[in-house]
Design a protein around this motif. Structure first.
Motif, PDB file in Angstrom:
ATOM      1  N   GLN A  47     -16.770  -3.701   5.368  1.00  0.00           N
ATOM      2  CA  GLN A  47     -18.098  -3.118   5.141  1.00  0.00           C
ATOM      3  C   GLN A  47     -19.143  -4.179   4.832  1.00  0.00           C
ATOM      4  O   GLN A  47     -20.339  -3.992   5.081  1.00  0.00           O
ATOM      5  N   LEU A  48     -18.705  -5.321   4.285  1.00  0.00           N
ATOM      6  CA  LEU A  48     -19.651  -6.378   3.910  1.00  0.00           C
ATOM      7  C   LEU A  48     -19.977  -7.318   5.071  1.00  0.00           C
ATOM      8  O   LEU A  48     -21.016  -7.985   5.055  1.00  0.00           O
ATOM      9  N   VAL A  49     -19.072  -7.407   6.054  1.00  0.00           N
ATOM     10  CA  VAL A  49     -19.319  -8.307   7.185  1.00  0.00           C
ATOM     11  C   VAL A  49     -20.609  -7.891   7.900  1.00  0.00           C
ATOM     12  O   VAL A  49     -20.818  -6.722   8.227  1.00  0.00           O
ATOM     13  N   GLY A  50     -21.504  -8.863   8.128  1.00  0.00           N
ATOM     14  CA  GLY A  50     -22.780  -8.604   8.799  1.00  0.00           C
ATOM     15  C   GLY A  50     -23.918  -8.252   7.856  1.00  0.00           C
ATOM     16  O   GLY A  50     -25.074  -8.144   8.272  1.00  0.00           O
ATOM     17  N   LYS A  51     -23.576  -8.081   6.566  1.00  0.00           N
ATOM     18  CA  LYS A  51     -24.610  -7.714   5.582  1.00  0.00           C
ATOM     19  C   LYS A  51     -25.297  -8.967   5.037  1.00  0.00           C
ATOM     20  O   LYS A  51     -24.816 -10.089   5.180  1.00  0.00           O
ATOM     21  N   ASP A  52     -26.462  -8.759   4.383  1.00  0.00           N
ATOM     22  CA  ASP A  52     -27.268  -9.861   3.836  1.00  0.00           C
ATOM     23  C   ASP A  52     -27.156  -9.879   2.306  1.00  0.00           C
ATOM     24  O   ASP A  52     -26.730  -8.898   1.676  1.00  0.00           O
ATOM     25  N   ALA A  53     -27.605 -10.973   1.727  1.00  0.00           N
ATOM     26  CA  ALA A  53     -27.601 -11.113   0.270  1.00  0.00           C
ATOM     27  C   ALA A  53     -28.747 -10.323  -0.355  1.00  0.00           C
ATOM     28  O   ALA A  53     -29.734  -9.979   0.305  1.00  0.00           O
ATOM     29  N   ASN A  54     -28.588 -10.053  -1.635  1.00  0.00           N
ATOM     30  CA  ASN A  54     -29.611  -9.419  -2.460  1.00  0.00           C
ATOM     31  C   ASN A  54     -30.016  -8.035  -1.978  1.00  0.00           C
ATOM     32  O   ASN A  54     -31.178  -7.630  -2.091  1.00  0.00           O
ATOM     33  N   LYS A  55     -29.042  -7.323  -1.410  1.00  0.00           N
ATOM     34  CA  LYS A  55     -29.276  -5.941  -1.015  1.00  0.00           C
ATOM     35  C   LYS A  55     -28.115  -5.078  -1.516  1.00  0.00           C
ATOM     36  O   LYS A  55     -26.998  -5.564  -1.664  1.00  0.00           O
ATOM     37  N   ALA A  84     -13.836   3.865   0.391  1.00  0.00           N
ATOM     38  CA  ALA A  84     -12.584   3.323   0.930  1.00  0.00           C
ATOM     39  C   ALA A  84     -11.424   4.211   0.499  1.00  0.00           C
ATOM     40  O   ALA A  84     -11.324   4.599  -0.661  1.00  0.00           O
ATOM     41  N   ASP A  85     -10.577   4.575   1.464  1.00  0.00           N
ATOM     42  CA  ASP A  85      -9.394   5.405   1.184  1.00  0.00           C
ATOM     43  C   ASP A  85      -8.181   4.512   0.905  1.00  0.00           C
ATOM     44  O   ASP A  85      -7.976   3.487   1.584  1.00  0.00           O
ATOM     45  N   TYR A  86      -7.371   4.907  -0.074  1.00  0.00           N
ATOM     46  CA  TYR A  86      -6.187   4.135  -0.451  1.00  0.00           C
ATOM     47  C   TYR A  86      -4.917   4.953  -0.231  1.00  0.00           C
ATOM     48  O   TYR A  86      -4.872   6.143  -0.542  1.00  0.00           O
ATOM     49  N   LYS A  87      -3.889   4.303   0.323  1.00  0.00           N
ATOM     50  CA  LYS A  87      -2.640   4.995   0.643  1.00  0.00           C
ATOM     51  C   LYS A  87      -1.891   5.391  -0.630  1.00  0.00           C
ATOM     52  O   LYS A  87      -2.116   4.844  -1.709  1.00  0.00           O
ATOM     53  N   ASP A  88      -0.973   6.333  -0.448  1.00  0.00           N
ATOM     54  CA  ASP A  88      -0.205   6.848  -1.589  1.00  0.00           C
ATOM     55  C   ASP A  88       0.641   5.774  -2.270  1.00  0.00           C
ATOM     56  O   ASP A  88       0.941   5.886  -3.459  1.00  0.00           O
ATOM     57  N   ASP A  89       1.051   4.754  -1.502  1.00  0.00           N
ATOM     58  CA  ASP A  89       1.930   3.727  -2.085  1.00  0.00           C
ATOM     59  C   ASP A  89       1.155   2.483  -2.551  1.00  0.00           C
ATOM     60  O   ASP A  89       1.746   1.428  -2.774  1.00  0.00           O
ATOM     61  N   TYR A  90      -0.175   2.601  -2.690  1.00  0.00           N
ATOM     62  CA  TYR A  90      -0.972   1.459  -3.156  1.00  0.00           C
ATOM     63  C   TYR A  90      -0.501   1.049  -4.552  1.00  0.00           C
ATOM     64  O   TYR A  90      -0.116   1.894  -5.364  1.00  0.00           O
ATOM     65  N   TYR A  91      -0.524  -0.255  -4.811  1.00  0.00           N
ATOM     66  CA  TYR A  91       0.093  -0.766  -6.037  1.00  0.00           C
ATOM     67  C   TYR A  91      -0.601  -0.302  -7.317  1.00  0.00           C
ATOM     68  O   TYR A  91       0.029  -0.233  -8.376  1.00  0.00           O
ATOM     69  N   LEU A  92      -1.893   0.023  -7.250  1.00  0.00           N
ATOM     70  CA  LEU A  92      -2.593   0.540  -8.430  1.00  0.00           C
ATOM     71  C   LEU A  92      -2.488   2.067  -8.439  1.00  0.00           C
ATOM     72  O   LEU A  92      -3.028   2.745  -7.565  1.00  0.00           O
ATOM     73  N   LYS A  93      -1.793   2.589  -9.425  1.00  0.00           N
ATOM     74  CA  LYS A  93      -1.559   4.033  -9.474  1.00  0.00           C
ATOM     75  C   LYS A  93      -2.864   4.817  -9.626  1.00  0.00           C
ATOM     76  O   LYS A  93      -2.983   5.953  -9.153  1.00  0.00           O
ATOM     77  N   GLU A  94      -3.864   4.198 -10.299  1.00  0.00           N
ATOM     78  CA  GLU A  94      -5.120   4.916 -10.557  1.00  0.00           C
ATOM     79  C   GLU A  94      -5.874   5.264  -9.280  1.00  0.00           C
ATOM     80  O   GLU A  94      -6.665   6.225  -9.259  1.00  0.00           O
ATOM     81  N   VAL A  95      -5.670   4.466  -8.199  1.00  0.00           N
ATOM     82  CA  VAL A  95      -6.409   4.727  -6.961  1.00  0.00           C
ATOM     83  C   VAL A  95      -5.492   5.128  -5.797  1.00  0.00           C
ATOM     84  O   VAL A  95      -5.980   5.448  -4.715  1.00  0.00           O
ATOM     85  N   ALA A  96      -4.176   5.093  -6.020  1.00  0.00           N
ATOM     86  CA  ALA A  96      -3.236   5.440  -4.941  1.00  0.00           C
ATOM     87  C   ALA A  96      -3.467   6.867  -4.463  1.00  0.00           C
ATOM     88  O   ALA A  96      -3.533   7.808  -5.250  1.00  0.00           O
ATOM     89  N   GLY A  97      -3.634   7.004  -3.150  1.00  0.00           N
ATOM     90  CA  GLY A  97      -3.849   8.317  -2.551  1.00  0.00           C
ATOM     91  C   GLY A  97      -5.228   8.891  -2.770  1.00  0.00           C
ATOM     92  O   GLY A  97      -5.467  10.077  -2.509  1.00  0.00           O
TER      93      GLY A  97
END
Length: 433
Positions: free
Chosen positions: A206-214, A220-233
């Motif tokens: 999402q940041l690629v192509g963007k400019d500074a100071n904006k 962003a979606d996170y899979k069920d097996d993501y290592y951080l339980k707080e954001v998994a799924g």
């Protein structure tokens, strides 16, 4: 008198034994037990450990000596029988039955033991197998050369260029999960290397192509097996402000840079070395996989029954290896299972599959060695030592090196290598496109 093995018959991988423990062996066992017991026995008029045996038996009886002495004699006779029959036992004896003790007479005992299978191969030559192409991609060489350039590269802040991969950024991040602030990721002046996926691949893209100071907002979606339980799924809503962009200034690959950062003097020398190392590594990987595929093909072509004791023993060795490796890294098996989301049952199932595969492959190798009479000679051992130790260029130096190694283990390793080489030489190999 000589110990008698009354009978020995084998059914599959189980050997049924009938053995006689001789009177002198029984007496030897009783003597051993007495020498241990008498150390703690107390009797008026005698110091501990100094009571004569006939006095000990008169006061304490002989039964206690006989019981343990017979056990000792049975154990000694069993071990001698195993050695005499050259049995490769893989577990403790079962169904042990011992006859009655009668003074000055042999005792007959029976038991059954599981032994290592001795495989008779019906087909192991001319096995059809595919071999992977062992050529290397030029991009691998370029990637290693780039690592050298990166080690000397620098980053320079820019204000008039859009964000690209590998840029270093400073960002202010506001992260929300289910509409609530996620404090772990809500930070000011966070350093981010675009492409390293600190927050996620989607975040970086999402940041690629963007400019500074904006300010930019995206999710962003996170899979069920993501290592951080707080954001998994879950979906994380980001609001990001890029406050600084630094772009990499890649160092030019020159002879001077190569000479400064490597043992080589020119770019061409370095490239040649990198290529040779990559080709050697790739060839080793391909050859190892070919041998594994050959062994697996031979295993599949034969019915190989394994004693449960042998599988259990190998699983125990594997488990111990895992535990020791994890311990060295400051972890435990329980932590590893939690991190990899495995149950104890799943882990043991995989452990068993690996053990069974390895045992069957080893049996195939041993069978090839036996059927083709492949055994490493002293000349083979010396030649291998000279290959591994080029400085051992005289017989005297080779002899010195032989003193430093486990010769039996080294010989076993070379014999195994000869068997695997034999299988490769006699296989029908087709190189994959």
């Amino acid at each position: 008198m000589v110990m008698k093995i009354k009978s020995s018959k084998q059914k599959k991988n189980t050997v049924f034994l009938e053995i006689e423990a001789l009177p002198e062996t029984i007496e030897k066992g009783i003597d051993k037990v007495f020498s241990q017991v008498v150390k703690t026995a107390s009797l008026p008029g005698f110091r501990k450990g100094k009571i004569p045996r006939h006095i000990f038996e008169k006061n304490f009886g002989k039964d206690m000596l006989v019981k343990d002495g017979v056990s000792e004699a049975v154990n000694l006779s069993y071990v001698k029988a195993i050695e005499e029959l050259d049995l490769h036992v893989v577990d403790y004896p079962r169904n042990l039955e011992v006859g009655d003790y009668k003074e000055n007479e042999a005792i007959k005992f029976t038991c059954e033991v599981d032994v290592k299978p001795e495989l008779k191969l019906s087909k192991y030559k001319g096995i059809k197998v595919e071999k992977e192409d062992d050529s290397i991609d030029e991009s691998l060489i370029d990637a290693q050369l780039k690592q050298l350039q990166d080690s000397k590269s620098d980053y320079k802040e820019v204000t008039d260029k859009a964000i690209e991969k590998e840029d270093l950024l400073k960002v202010n991040v506001d992260a929300k999960v289910d509409g609530e602030n996620f404090s772990r990721w809500t930070k000011q002046n966070v350093g981010v290397c675009v492409g390293s996926s600190i927050f996620s691949d989607v975040f970086d893209e999402q940041l690629v192509g963007k400019d500074a100071n904006k300010e930019y907002s995206f999710s962003a979606d996170y899979k069920d097996d993501y290592y951080l339980k707080e954001v998994a799924g879950k979906t994380v809503d980001f609001t990001v402000t890029v406050t600084e962009i630094k772009k990499k200034e890649t160092a030019e690959l020159t002879d001077a840079l190569v000479a400064e950062l490597s043992p080589y003097k020119t770019v061409d020398e370095l490239k040649t070395n990198v290529r040779e190392n990559l080709e050697t590594k790739r060839k080793q990987e391909v050859d190892e996989k070919l041998k594994q595929d050959l062994l697996n093909a031979i295993v599949e072509a034969h019915t190989i029954d394994l004693p449960e004791g042998l599988v259990t023993y190998e699983m125990g060795l594997d488990r111990k290896y895992y535990e020791n490796t994890l311990k060295q890294s400051g972890s435990t098996l329980a932590q590893y299972l939690e991190l990899t989301k495995q149950s104890e049952e799943d882990f043991n199932k995989q452990l068993r599959e690996n053990s069974v595969t390895r045992i069957k492959q080893d049996l195939v190798i041993e069978a090839v060695q036996r059927q083709e009479n492949l055994e490493a000679s002293e000349a083979d051992i010396k030649a291998e030592i000279k290959t591994l130790k080029p400085e051992a260029d005289t017989d005297e130096k080779v002899a010195e090196e032989m003193k430093k190694i486990n010769l039996e283990g080294f010989k076993t390793m070379l014999s195994r290598k000869k068997a695997l080489d034999f299988l490769v030489e006699h296989a029908k190999i087709k190189v994959k496109k």
